[in-house]
Enzyme design. Structure first.
Site, PDB file in Angstrom:
ATOM      1  N   GLY A   1       0.812  -1.215   0.000  1.00 37.26           N
ATOM      2  CA  GLY A   1       0.000   0.000   0.000  1.00 37.26           C
ATOM      3  C   GLY A   1       0.838   1.255   0.000  1.00 37.26           C
TER       4      GLY A   1
ATOM      5  N   SER B   1       4.398   1.309   0.994  1.00 31.71           N
ATOM      6  CA  SER B   1       5.383   1.410   2.073  1.00 31.71           C
ATOM      7  C   SER B   1       6.760   1.862   1.586  1.00 31.71           C
ATOM      8  CB  SER B   1       5.474   0.099   2.853  1.00 31.71           C
ATOM      9  OG  SER B   1       5.765  -0.977   2.006  1.00 31.71           O
TER      10      SER B   1
ATOM     11  N   ALA C   1       2.370   8.354  13.267  1.00 35.89           N
ATOM     12  CA  ALA C   1       1.535   7.532  12.388  1.00 35.89           C
ATOM     13  C   ALA C   1       0.747   6.479  13.152  1.00 35.89           C
ATOM     14  CB  ALA C   1       2.406   6.841  11.340  1.00 35.89           C
ATOM     15  N   LYS C   2      -0.484   6.281  12.701  1.00 38.02           N
ATOM     16  CA  LYS C   2      -1.252   5.095  13.058  1.00 38.02           C
ATOM     17  C   LYS C   2      -1.450   4.352  11.746  1.00 38.02           C
ATOM     18  CE  LYS C   2      -3.799   7.508  16.723  1.00 38.02           C
ATOM     19  NZ  LYS C   2      -5.064   8.169  17.085  1.00 38.02           N
ATOM     20  N   GLY C   3      -1.891   3.139  11.815  1.00 40.07           N
ATOM     21  CA  GLY C   3      -2.170   2.422  10.569  1.00 40.07           C
ATOM     22  C   GLY C   3      -3.317   3.086   9.834  1.00 40.07           C
TER      23      GLY C   3
ATOM     24  N   GLY D   1      -4.666   1.531   6.722  1.00 36.09           N
ATOM     25  CA  GLY D   1      -5.123   0.685   5.628  1.00 36.09           C
ATOM     26  C   GLY D   1      -6.475   0.031   5.793  1.00 36.09           C
ATOM     27  N   GLU D   2      -6.978  -0.055   7.004  1.00 34.69           N
ATOM     28  CA  GLU D   2      -8.094  -0.981   7.192  1.00 34.69           C
ATOM     29  C   GLU D   2      -9.393  -0.389   7.713  1.00 34.69           C
ATOM     30  OE1 GLU D   2      -5.242  -3.622   9.372  1.00 34.69           O
ATOM     31  OE2 GLU D   2      -6.410  -5.175   8.407  1.00 34.69           O
TER      32      GLU D   2
END
Ligand SMILES: Cc1cc2nc3c(=O)[nH]c(=O)nc-3n(C[C@H](O)[C@H](O)[C@H](O)COP(=O)(O)OP(=O)(O)OC[C@H]3O[C@@H](n4cnc5c(N)ncnc54)[C@H](O)[C@@H]3O)c2cc1C
Lengths: 290, 765
Positions: free
Chosen positions: B494, B496, B718-720, B722-723
């Site tokens: 995604g 990285s 940062a937090k994730g 993608g979801e």
């Protein structure tokens, strides 16, 4: 492992001879957007492919006796980009435009759409409503047939062994004529019709419908010509009452299967809705051609 | 696209201005992908390579009486045939954290059926031959004697006593004392806090509803493919697209009874995974065929194989009950979530039970889950696995509750939103904010006040996802010319490589264009867990920044040497070493120090390996406007807004892409995606024509609002990302449809026939 031969004849005579000589093992190859997929899935295993895209009378679009004749192997993109044709037959053009993507239409042909004999083929109900006539050649010579008489059932046609659809003729249009085709799909594109409806009508000076043809796709084993639905329009001003009767007649004519693409009830109901909406568009178009 | 960025709180991180973080520089994977130079799993070939093909079960459930492959082996061109007999038996035990526990006894049976085939498409033999055509012909010569058994697919039916059993001796885990009878229920889980009965007794209004969802596939565009080259001495290499080449290595080595170090996995470019490529299918088969034949072996799945034999996420049957006070305070919530695991245990139901009520502060909650096997492919992770399914039920009921007490659905959620310190049903308290901030962002969005037309409706919903940290490794090497190579063990699925390059450039104080980020193979970098759980920007990002900091320390030491001063006299600022007290020396740039590396001690580089804790969860709140064609049941998505707490966007447009993608996948799940089976359990729509993921013209441009509540545990916050964006989508669409036509759609997909049928029923039930 089996072998496949490929031939690209330049004349109809040569194509007919190749097909006749192949003992039923040959297949006509137009755009291949149905055929190649069926071959890859192992559903069709031809011994000979006869590519017809090099035959002039099969790929040209010409004016003829006030109507249009287009080659069965002309690409869908050539047809939808033909402005005079699109002006005269906006419904047929809309139907052809719905076939796949621009890329698919660059390969696909109306002849292939018809001869593949899918009950859901988009151009077929529009052609039937338009009163299109196919010219067919084969070992027995040349003949003409109405489009509604060609598909016989899923994947089956009334074409005899070795016969080729050469071209399709759309008759001259009276003033105040309009046609339309609508299909229902869950997605807006790249989908297959769950129901298709083609309507073609002509009005007199007072706005009364004098001629109409209505055809439905994907609601039976083949595209249907529905005279009862047309009868609901003829003699009316295509008012709400007539449209309601048209919708009822269209729904009544359906004999669909329930499958992964839609239930029976859904198809029957939506066939009426689409026929009514298509008639509305055809009516507008006819009025604008007054 | 016009994106809003909301920073609800002042940044507590020293407030230094960031130069590159948060921008959208050209992505390093872009040009190779659009010019066709990127090499995906199917693009690898080796001299002497054979083609592998897999024999798959035509039955949904059958006992394998015998397999006779002698005719296939005798076909000229066939070099090896394998069955389950070529793989060692595995111990029956669940290993790893319960949420993602693995049982290799199941895994080996999923890649190659043993006693039984458990779904149509289940692999039971494989062939390697000199051409694809010969391999496929050989499959047709394998004679299998099946005893066809009754099958079960629907989760409620699979739970019934007397249902056909996939495992005749499987006793439900998680029930004390354990039941005496075997069943298809692999596991029961329950979480609770407070006193449920007292909570409901105190409620002014209670809403309870039942829901069903269809299983859906991740729909990645690249079918699974790999190339394997193994020798018979027990060493080998695999080229494969996956979401974690270290996991491919570990699983394959385990199934082949090899040492992990004897398997080397090269990461191929990946054409989408969404969780579905965190597991293995073709890799151990290609490896076994290669070992047996002595040739490299390539296996490529077809799209049909992907649909029939790889992990979709679960279909579910759920009941949710929520009790509320008239003032809008939630007092009790109860959920029962029954998930299809597919042919082997391991649905994401545990996540579902944890995430469903997580956005809210509810004193009394019970959340029960059942993991149920059935005759479908084993489920695999799919974008926030489990959470979107329970959110569909919970957020639909939340909508109904808000309507019942006459409260604005966003205000209602805001009143109850969790914050730091709010308890969760599984025990620990929430440690981060973010939920309320996404709700406020949506409340303030112009879309929320925009007028609606006839047959149009608006729905909102919220969602929670854990996000993750975990093990990651990175190396940073300074090249001779002062450019930098950043290598990590994280498959780039995604963006990285772009975000790692950004974080490295920002930390080092150099240009983004001077950093090249790559994904290293399993022998060239330390262990790195899968690209999943939205963990990479967080955990691998921490490793990259740590390695960069080590490099900076080294660069400063080199500068001190050049200047003949003590190390503590040198600091790193803006990409250069600077002398304290200034004036005496011109700053030394990274390039200048790199040029003198040989004289000052040799190559400059560092490695960092971390097991990152402190990940912060993601929250999203979303708005959907629909228009329903009341004569056909067709639903058009008019507008869709995603407000997501991303902590901090590292590469902005990549983060927007994640948010847009999650929304789009959720819209497909909501409206049309479903597996269609015939009575014999055969899948009827194993292709993209009849498995309808949305096409571009089905969708409006998705509007994104990046809410940035930084995670203090990450160098840039940062937090994730993608979801969690997919979590609220189906509920938002369902709530919008309800708003448009007064019918609550409690079954997915909300396809035209179902919506039309609902329109024909009485409204408002
Ligand atoms: C991605 C995709 C999307 C599609 N979307 C649609 C859609 O929306 N609507 C739709 O209706 N179809 C759709 N199709 C199906 C297909 O594109 C059409 O049916 C197309 O018109 C077929 O034309 P063709 O020239 O490619 O036919 P071919 O594949 O070349 O031939 C089809 C069949 O007709 C026979 N044949 C072809 N020409 C002749 C002839 N002149 N005389 C006798 N027999 C002949 C062939 O032997 C073969 O059996 C789609 C296909 C794809 C791949």
């Amino acid at each position: 492992m089996s072998e496949i031969l490929y031939e690209a004849p330049k004349t109809l005579e040569a194509a007919v001879a190749l097909l006749a000589g192949a003992g039923g093992q040959a297949r006509v190859l137009a755009g291949g957007t149905d055929l190649l997929i069926q071959m890859r899935a192992g559903r069709v295993v031809p011994g000979l492919l006869v590519d017809i895209k090099g035959i002039v009378e099969m790929t040209t679009i010409v004016a003829e006796n006030g109507g249009f004749r287009f080659g069965a192997a002309a690409s869908c993109m050539e047809l939808v980009e033909h402005q005079a044709f699109a002006r005269e037959w906006p419904g047929v053009t809309d139907a052809v435009k719905l076939i796949g993507s621009v890329q698919v239409k660059g390969r696909a042909t109306v002849g292939g759409n018809l001869c593949n004999a899918s009950p859901a083929a988009d151009s077929v109900p529009a052609l039937i409503a338009a009163g299109a006539v196919a010219r067919i050649v084969g070992p027995g010579g040349t003949r003409e047939a109405r489009v509604e008489d060609i598909p016989a059932g899923p994947g089956r046609t009334t074409l005899a062994d070795g016969e080729i659809v050469v071209s399709l003729f759309l008759p001259p249009r009276p003033a105040r004529s309009g046609d339309a085709y609508l299909r229902f799909t869950p997605r807006t594109e790249m989908d297959i019709a769950v129901v298709g409806a083609g309507v073609n009508l002509t009005l007199d000076e007072t706005g009364v419908c004098t001629h109409a043809r209505v055809s439905l796709g994907a609601v039976a084993e083949r595209a249907l010509l529905v005279p009862e639905a047309a009868a609901a329009l003829i003699g009316s001003k295509v008012d709400e009452g007539a449209l309601g009767r048209l919708a009822a007649a269209a729904s009544a004519a359906c004999r669909p299967i329930a499958d992964k693409r839609g239930t029976r009830e859904f198809r029957v109901e939506v066939a009426g809705v689409l026929a009514r909406r298509a008639a509305g568009i055809a009516l507008d178009r006819a009025r604008r051609k007054g | 696209m016009d994106t809003k960025v909301i920073k609800p709180e002042a940044e507590g991180r020293g407030d230094r201005t960031l130069k590159i973080v948060g921008t959208s520089p050209v992505r390093p994977d872009g040009v190779p992908k659009v010019t066709g130079l990127a090499r995906y799993g199917a693009d690898y070939a080796l001299p002497g390579m054979l083609w592998g093909a897999i024999l798959r079960s035509p039955h949904a459930h059958a006992r394998i009486r015998s397999i006779d492959s002698s005719k296939a082996s005798a076909l000229p061109g066939v070099k090896a045939v394998i069955t389950s007999a070529d793989f060692p038996e595995q111990k029956y035990e669940f290993v790893g954290p319960e949420r993602v526990a693995i049982n290799f006894w199941h895994m080996t049976r999923n890649v190659m059926a043993r006693e039984k085939v458990l779904y149509e498409g289940h692999a039971l033999a494989a062939v390697a031959a000199t051409s694809k055509i010969i391999a496929e012909a050989a499959l047709r010569l394998i004679e299998v004697d099946y005893e066809v058994l009754p099958h079960v697919i629907d989760v409620d039916e699979a739970m019934q006593p007397g249902a056909p059993l996939l495992f005749e001796d499987m006793i439900t885990r998680g029930i004390d004392p354990p039941p005496n009878e075997a069943s298809n229920i692999a596991k029961r889980i329950e979480f609770s806090i407070g006193d449920l009965d007292a909570g409901f007794a105190a409620a002014d209004e209670i809403v309870e509803m039942n829901f069903k969802t269809a299983p859906v596939h991740q729909g990645y565009i690249e079918p699974h493919a790999c190339l394997a080259r193994f020798d018979n001495k027990g060493q080998g290499e695999i080229w494969a697209a996956s979401q974690g080449h270290f996991v491919v290595r570990a699983f394959t080595a385990r199934l082949l009874d090899m040492n992990i170090g004897d398997v080397l996995v090269h990461p191929a470019e990946i054409g989408g995974g969404f969780g579905g490529k965190t597991v293995i299918y073709v890799e151990p088969l290609a490896a076994a065929l290669s070992r047996k034949s002595g040739h490299p072996v390539k296996i490529m799945m077809s799209r049909e194989d992907v649909f029939k034999a790889t992990g979709p996420t679960s279909g579910a049957s759920m009941t949710v009950r929520i009790g509320v006070k008239r003032d809008g305070k939630l007092v009790a919530a109860d959920g029962v979530f029954k998930f299809q695991a597919g042919a082997f245990p391991g649905s994401p139901v545990m996540n579902a039970t944890m995430c469903g009520f997580a956005p809210y502060n509810i004193p009394n909650v019970r959340s029960v889950g059942y993991d149920v096997v059935c005759n479908r492919p084993k489920s695999a992770a799919y974008r926030a696995p489990g959470s979107p399914i329970s959110a569909y039920a919970v957020e639909s009921v939340m909508d109904a509750v808000a309507a019942k007490i006459g409260m604005d659905p966003l205000q209602f959620r805001l009143v109850n939103a969790c914050r730091t310190g709010t308890p969760t049903v599984w025990g620990p308290k929430h440690a981060h904010d973010g939920c309320a901030e996404t709700l406020k962002a949506l409340l303030a969005h112009p879309a929320y006040a925009a007028p609606l037309g006839r047959n149009q409706g608006r729905g909102v919903a919220s969602g929670f996802w854990f996000n993750n940290g975990g093990e990651s490794s990175a190396t940073v090497h300074v090249n001779e010319d002062g450019t930098v190579v950043v290598a990590t063990g994280s498959m780039d699925i995604g963006g990285s490589r772009a975000s790692m390059a950004i974080m490295a450039a920002e930390t080092l104080g150099i240009e983004y264009e001077d950093v090249r980020a790559i994904v290293a193979d399993t022998a060239s970098i330390g262990y790195t867990h899968v690209t999943g759980g939205s963990r990479v920007t967080y955990a691998t990002g921490i490793a990259v920044v740590e390695a960069c900091r080590k490099v900076i320390t080294e660069l400063c030491a080199r500068a001190a040497m050049i200047w003949s001063v003590e190390k503590d006299q040198v600091s790193w600022e803006d990409g250069s070493a600077r002398r304290a007290g200034a004036g005496k020396h011109e700053p030394l740039s990274l390039k200048a120090i790199a040029a003198k590396r040989a004289l000052t001690g040799g190559p400059i580089g560092a490695e960092a390996s971390v097991n990152a804790g402190g990940a912060a969860p993601g929250f999203a709140s979303e708005l959907c406007d629909v228009e329903v064609d009341t004569e056909t049941g067709s639903v058009k998505i008019l507008r869709f807004v995603v407000a997501q707490d991303v902590g901090r966007a590292i590469h902005r447009s990549y983060v927007e892409g994640q948010m847009e993608g999650g929304a789009v996948q959720g819209i497909g799940w909501a409206l049309n995606e479903a597996y269609v089976y015939d009575d014999a359990g055969h899948l009827l729509n194993a292709g993209f024509l009849d498995y309808r993921i949305p096409v571009a013209s089905d969708l409006p441009m998705i509007e994104t609002v990046l809410v940035e509540v930084p995670n203090p545990n990450h160098p840039f916050g940062a937090k994730g990302a993608g979801e969690v964006n997919i979590v609220p989508v189906m509920a938002a669409v369902a709530n919008a449809i309800n708003n448009a036509i007064g019918r609550r759609m409690t079954e997915l997909p909300m396809s035209p026939p179902k919506v039309l049928a609902a329109i024909h029923t009485a409204p408002g039930k």
